[in-house]
Design a protein around this motif. Structure first.
Motif, short mmCIF file in Angstrom:
data_model
loop_
_atom_site.label_atom_id
_atom_site.label_comp_id
_atom_site.label_asym_id
_atom_site.label_seq_id
_atom_site.Cartn_x
_atom_site.Cartn_y
_atom_site.Cartn_z
N THR A 99 -21.24 -11.30 -47.45
CA THR A 99 -21.98 -11.50 -48.69
C THR A 99 -23.01 -10.39 -48.90
O THR A 99 -23.17 -9.88 -50.02
CB THR A 99 -22.69 -12.87 -48.67
OG1 THR A 99 -21.72 -13.90 -48.50
CG2 THR A 99 -23.44 -13.11 -49.97
N GLN A 100 -23.69 -10.02 -47.84
CA GLN A 100 -24.69 -8.96 -47.95
C GLN A 100 -24.04 -7.61 -48.27
O GLN A 100 -24.57 -6.83 -49.07
CB GLN A 100 -25.48 -8.85 -46.64
CG GLN A 100 -26.36 -10.06 -46.34
CD GLN A 100 -27.42 -10.28 -47.40
OE1 GLN A 100 -28.03 -9.33 -47.90
NE2 GLN A 100 -27.63 -11.54 -47.77
N LEU A 102 -21.14 -7.15 -49.85
CA LEU A 102 -20.67 -7.18 -51.24
C LEU A 102 -21.84 -7.15 -52.22
O LEU A 102 -21.73 -6.56 -53.30
CB LEU A 102 -19.82 -8.43 -51.47
CG LEU A 102 -18.48 -8.47 -50.73
CD1 LEU A 102 -17.76 -9.79 -51.01
CD2 LEU A 102 -17.60 -7.30 -51.15
N SER A 103 -22.94 -7.78 -51.84
CA SER A 103 -24.11 -7.79 -52.72
C SER A 103 -24.66 -6.38 -52.91
O SER A 103 -25.06 -5.99 -54.02
CB SER A 103 -25.19 -8.70 -52.15
OG SER A 103 -26.36 -8.68 -52.94
N SER A 104 -24.65 -5.60 -51.83
CA SER A 104 -25.13 -4.23 -51.94
C SER A 104 -24.18 -3.37 -52.78
O SER A 104 -24.58 -2.35 -53.34
CB SER A 104 -25.29 -3.61 -50.55
OG SER A 104 -24.04 -3.57 -49.88
N GLY A 106 -22.67 -4.64 -55.40
CA GLY A 106 -22.67 -5.22 -56.73
C GLY A 106 -21.63 -6.28 -56.97
O GLY A 106 -21.35 -6.63 -58.12
N ALA A 107 -21.04 -6.81 -55.90
CA ALA A 107 -20.03 -7.87 -56.03
C ALA A 107 -20.54 -9.14 -55.36
O ALA A 107 -21.51 -9.12 -54.60
CB ALA A 107 -18.71 -7.43 -55.40
N THR A 108 -19.88 -10.24 -55.65
CA THR A 108 -20.29 -11.53 -55.09
C THR A 108 -19.06 -12.35 -54.69
O THR A 108 -17.94 -12.06 -55.13
CB THR A 108 -21.12 -12.35 -56.10
OG1 THR A 108 -20.34 -12.56 -57.29
CG2 THR A 108 -22.41 -11.63 -56.46
N SER A 110 -17.91 -16.40 -54.68
CA SER A 110 -18.30 -17.69 -55.22
C SER A 110 -18.57 -18.67 -54.08
O SER A 110 -17.98 -18.57 -52.99
CB SER A 110 -17.19 -18.25 -56.11
OG SER A 110 -16.03 -18.51 -55.36
N GLN A 114 -16.67 -19.25 -50.42
CA GLN A 114 -17.39 -19.22 -49.14
C GLN A 114 -17.11 -20.49 -48.33
O GLN A 114 -16.94 -20.43 -47.11
CB GLN A 114 -18.89 -19.09 -49.40
CG GLN A 114 -19.31 -17.76 -50.00
CD GLN A 114 -20.82 -17.67 -50.19
OE1 GLN A 114 -21.58 -18.28 -49.45
NE2 GLN A 114 -21.25 -16.90 -51.18
#
Length: 230
Positions: A99-100, A102-104, A106-108, A110, A114
């Protein structure tokens, strides 16, 4: 030194462990019927019974596997609870890392995805997680909330495959420590001493040898008394 066949020893040990493990499983089944928990004994076409039977095999093979991973039995007993907890929370750590990352970027991911990754992870890494994944969807339908919810068939498949893998490894490692004792002749034995035996001793020797059929699992003969020097 034992005369028990190695396979018989393993089968007997496994059956004994399985019978012991069936006691809490039997109590659980009784609570299902006593409490009217029809979702458990009638849901999933009765597969919950089979899942629990496989859980015993899965957990026993899992225990055998880790008993050979640790060199010290005390370390195995004291550290296994920590190992099991770590296996249960490892998927959460992996999800957090992904998650971290992908967050960096710009993606997430759901929350439902998860949840699916989490359940698949604990199912693969731990027998307890496999049991949780199999029974979690019994009373409530979480499939609408968790995408890629592990189906019961997948749980059963992983239980069987992992049990075979764990047992195969443990059996192979244990077999390496078994020394096969082949019958050998005593090079120090002097047949001439037989002619000097007392009559009663010679008769007892013949009587004993006459009862030997050659298929004994363990045979000890030609013992000598060795007296310490005065």
């Amino acid at each position: 030194v034992m005369g028990c066949d190695f396979r018989a020893y393993w089968i007997g040990t496994f059956i004994a462990d399985y019978i012991i493990m069936m006691i809490p499983i039997g109590v659980m089944w009784l609570t299902w019927f006593a409490g009217g928990m029809s979702d458990f004994y009638a849901g999933t076409s009765g597969l919950n019974f089979f899942v629990l039977l496989l859980f015993n095999v899965h957990l026993i093979s899992f225990s055998y596997f880790f008993s050979f991973i640790f060199a010290n039995p005390k370390s195995c007993i004291s550290l296994m609870p920590i190992v099991i907890i770590m296996l249960m929370i490892t998927p959460s750590i992996i999800i957090l890392i992904i998650t971290q990352i992908l967050s960096s970027a710009g993606a997430t991911i759901s929350p439902s995805a998860q949840g699916g990754i989490l359940l698949w992870g604990i199912m693969i890494l731990s027998p307890h997680g496999a049991l949780l994944s199999a029974l979690l969807n019994t009373t409530q339908n979480f499939s609408s909330l968790i995408s890629s919810f592990p189906p019961v068939g997948a749980v059963i498949a992983f239980q069987i495959v992992e049990s075979i893998a764990f047992l195969s490894y443990a059996y192979h490692v244990d077999s390496q420590s078994v020394a096969i004792l082949e019958p050998e002749e005593d090079p120090r034995f002097n047949p001439a001493v037989l002619s000097r035996l007392d009559e009663d001793v010679a008769a007892e020797r013949e009587r004993t040898l006459s009862t030997i059929g050659g298929n004994e699992p363990l045979r000890v003969e030609r013992l000598r008394k060795v007296f310490p020097p005065k």
